[in-house]
Design an enzyme around this catalytic site. Structure first.
Site, PDB file in Angstrom:
ATOM      1  N   CYS A  69       0.845  -1.207   0.000  1.00 24.13           N
ATOM      2  CA  CYS A  69       0.000   0.000   0.000  1.00 24.13           C
ATOM      3  C   CYS A  69       0.874   1.250   0.000  1.00 24.13           C
ATOM      4  O   CYS A  69       0.551   2.240  -0.670  1.00 24.13           O
ATOM      5  CB  CYS A  69      -0.945   0.004   1.195  1.00 24.13           C
ATOM      6  SG  CYS A  69      -2.379  -1.087   0.996  1.00 24.13           S
ATOM      7  N   THR A  99       4.825 -13.682   2.249  1.00 20.46           N
ATOM      8  CA  THR A  99       5.444 -12.856   3.293  1.00 20.46           C
ATOM      9  C   THR A  99       4.857 -11.453   3.341  1.00 20.46           C
ATOM     10  O   THR A  99       4.936 -10.798   4.374  1.00 20.46           O
ATOM     11  CB  THR A  99       6.971 -12.760   3.105  1.00 20.46           C
ATOM     12  OG1 THR A  99       7.245 -12.185   1.827  1.00 20.46           O
ATOM     13  CG2 THR A  99       7.628 -14.116   3.215  1.00 20.46           C
ATOM     14  N   HIS A 125      -0.561 -10.486  -4.391  1.00 19.17           N
ATOM     15  CA  HIS A 125       0.313 -10.113  -5.516  1.00 19.17           C
ATOM     16  C   HIS A 125       0.659 -11.349  -6.324  1.00 19.17           C
ATOM     17  O   HIS A 125       0.661 -12.469  -5.802  1.00 19.17           O
ATOM     18  CB  HIS A 125       1.598  -9.442  -5.017  1.00 19.17           C
ATOM     19  CG  HIS A 125       2.328 -10.240  -3.977  1.00 19.17           C
ATOM     20  ND1 HIS A 125       1.962 -10.246  -2.648  1.00 19.17           N
ATOM     21  CD2 HIS A 125       3.388 -11.081  -4.067  1.00 19.17           C
ATOM     22  CE1 HIS A 125       2.775 -11.042  -1.962  1.00 19.17           C
ATOM     23  NE2 HIS A 125       3.640 -11.574  -2.812  1.00 19.17           N
ATOM     24  N   HIS A 139      -0.479  -8.453   1.099  1.00 21.53           N
ATOM     25  CA  HIS A 139      -1.256  -7.690   0.107  1.00 21.53           C
ATOM     26  C   HIS A 139      -1.157  -8.550  -1.143  1.00 21.53           C
ATOM     27  O   HIS A 139      -0.036  -8.747  -1.666  1.00 21.53           O
ATOM     28  CB  HIS A 139      -0.641  -6.295  -0.085  1.00 21.53           C
ATOM     29  CG  HIS A 139      -1.334  -5.422  -1.087  1.00 21.53           C
ATOM     30  ND1 HIS A 139      -1.741  -4.127  -0.794  1.00 21.53           N
ATOM     31  CD2 HIS A 139      -1.660  -5.630  -2.383  1.00 21.53           C
ATOM     32  CE1 HIS A 139      -2.308  -3.580  -1.870  1.00 21.53           C
ATOM     33  NE2 HIS A 139      -2.266  -4.481  -2.850  1.00 21.53           N
ATOM     34  N   ASN A 154       1.704 -16.729  -4.054  1.00 17.52           N
ATOM     35  CA  ASN A 154       1.889 -17.420  -2.786  1.00 17.52           C
ATOM     36  C   ASN A 154       0.751 -17.019  -1.861  1.00 17.52           C
ATOM     37  O   ASN A 154       0.445 -15.829  -1.737  1.00 17.52           O
ATOM     38  CB  ASN A 154       3.227 -17.027  -2.156  1.00 17.52           C
ATOM     39  CG  ASN A 154       4.419 -17.472  -2.988  1.00 17.52           C
ATOM     40  OD1 ASN A 154       4.360 -18.500  -3.657  1.00 17.52           O
ATOM     41  ND2 ASN A 154       5.484 -16.693  -2.962  1.00 17.52           N
TER      42      ASN A 154
HETATM   43  P1  AMP Z   1       5.784 -13.220  -1.160  1.00 16.60           P
HETATM   44  O1  AMP Z   1       6.874 -13.935  -0.398  1.00 16.60           O
HETATM   45  O2  AMP Z   1       5.109 -14.024  -2.194  1.00 16.60           O
HETATM   46  O3  AMP Z   1       4.843 -12.538  -0.207  1.00 16.60           O
HETATM   47  O4  AMP Z   1       6.557 -12.083  -1.981  1.00 16.60           O
HETATM   48  C1  AMP Z   1       6.899 -10.842  -1.445  1.00 16.60           C
HETATM   49  C2  AMP Z   1       7.907 -10.249  -2.387  1.00 16.60           C
HETATM   50  O5  AMP Z   1       7.967  -8.859  -2.136  1.00 16.60           O
HETATM   51  C3  AMP Z   1       9.336 -10.789  -2.229  1.00 16.60           C
HETATM   52  O6  AMP Z   1       9.754 -11.370  -3.466  1.00 16.60           O
HETATM   53  C4  AMP Z   1      10.157  -9.544  -1.872  1.00 16.60           C
HETATM   54  O7  AMP Z   1      11.418  -9.545  -2.476  1.00 16.60           O
HETATM   55  C5  AMP Z   1       9.283  -8.431  -2.401  1.00 16.60           C
HETATM   56  N1  AMP Z   1       9.431  -7.142  -1.752  1.00 16.60           N
HETATM   57  C6  AMP Z   1       9.378  -6.880  -0.430  1.00 16.60           C
HETATM   58  N2  AMP Z   1       9.535  -5.561  -0.203  1.00 16.60           N
HETATM   59  C7  AMP Z   1       9.670  -4.976  -1.418  1.00 16.60           C
HETATM   60  C8  AMP Z   1       9.852  -3.633  -1.867  1.00 16.60           C
HETATM   61  N3  AMP Z   1       9.925  -2.596  -0.997  1.00 16.60           N
HETATM   62  N4  AMP Z   1       9.962  -3.399  -3.197  1.00 16.60           N
HETATM   63  C9  AMP Z   1       9.881  -4.416  -4.066  1.00 16.60           C
HETATM   64  N5  AMP Z   1       9.690  -5.700  -3.715  1.00 16.60           N
HETATM   65  C10 AMP Z   1       9.599  -5.982  -2.411  1.00 16.60           C
HETATM   66 ZN    ZN Z   2      -1.822  -3.301   1.097  1.00 15.84          ZN
END
Ligand code: AMP
Ligand code: ZN
Length: 117
Positions: free
Chosen positions: A8, A98, A103, A101, A90
């Site tokens: 967000c 992780t 994605h 939100h 995921n």
């Molecule tokens: P997931 O583990 O499927 O929730 O993926 C979360 C993803 O968000 C991971 O691949 C992280 O590298 C990525 N991520 C976390 N913080 C950021 C950020 N500030 N900008 C870009 N990607 C991010």
């Molecule tokens: Zn969000």
């Protein structure tokens, strides 16, 4: 907007990102910890926790359609529309989510392995 949600904050511009695509409903940006030469994250601008939540309302399902409708432009922008790519969601703890939100990871730019895990 969810107060403590990092995506967000990226959507609002509070946290910077490398934007790939944006429209009224969808943002795509580069993953900050890429696992392949091409690694983008595609998110709805509205906050939904995960794929189950976004799927559970009419509005959410419309946002899912907006995400999928943006795929052609996003994959063209990334140069993988003809080469191919992998789209991953995921969901939840055992699914490896992780950031809470919803994605999709768009991964490509090299020949990916056949395995899913
Ligand atoms: P997931 O583990 O499927 O929730 O993926 C979360 C993803 O968000 C991971 O691949 C992280 O590298 C990525 N991520 C976390 N913080 C950021 C950020 N500030 N900008 C870009 N990607 C991010
Ligand atoms: Zn969000």
């Amino acid at each position: 907007m969810s107060q403590d949600c990092i995506f967000c904050k990226i959507i609002s511009g509070e946290i910077p990102s490398k934007k790939i695509f944006e429209n009224d409903h969808v943002l795509a940006f580069e993953d900050s910890n890429p696992v392949a030469p091409v690694h983008a994250l595609i998110v709805p601008k509205k906050h939904y926790t995960d794929i189950l939540e976004i799927s559970s309302s009419e509005e959410g399902r419309a946002d899912l359609c907006h995400l999928m409708a943006a795929l052609t432009q996003i994959s063209e922008e990334l140069g993988v529309d003809e080469r191919g790519f992998r789209l991953i969601n995921n969901c939840g703890e055992e699914g490896g989510q992780t950031v809470l939100h919803v994605h999709f990871h768009l991964i490509g730019g090299k020949k990916l392995g056949a395995g899913l895990i």
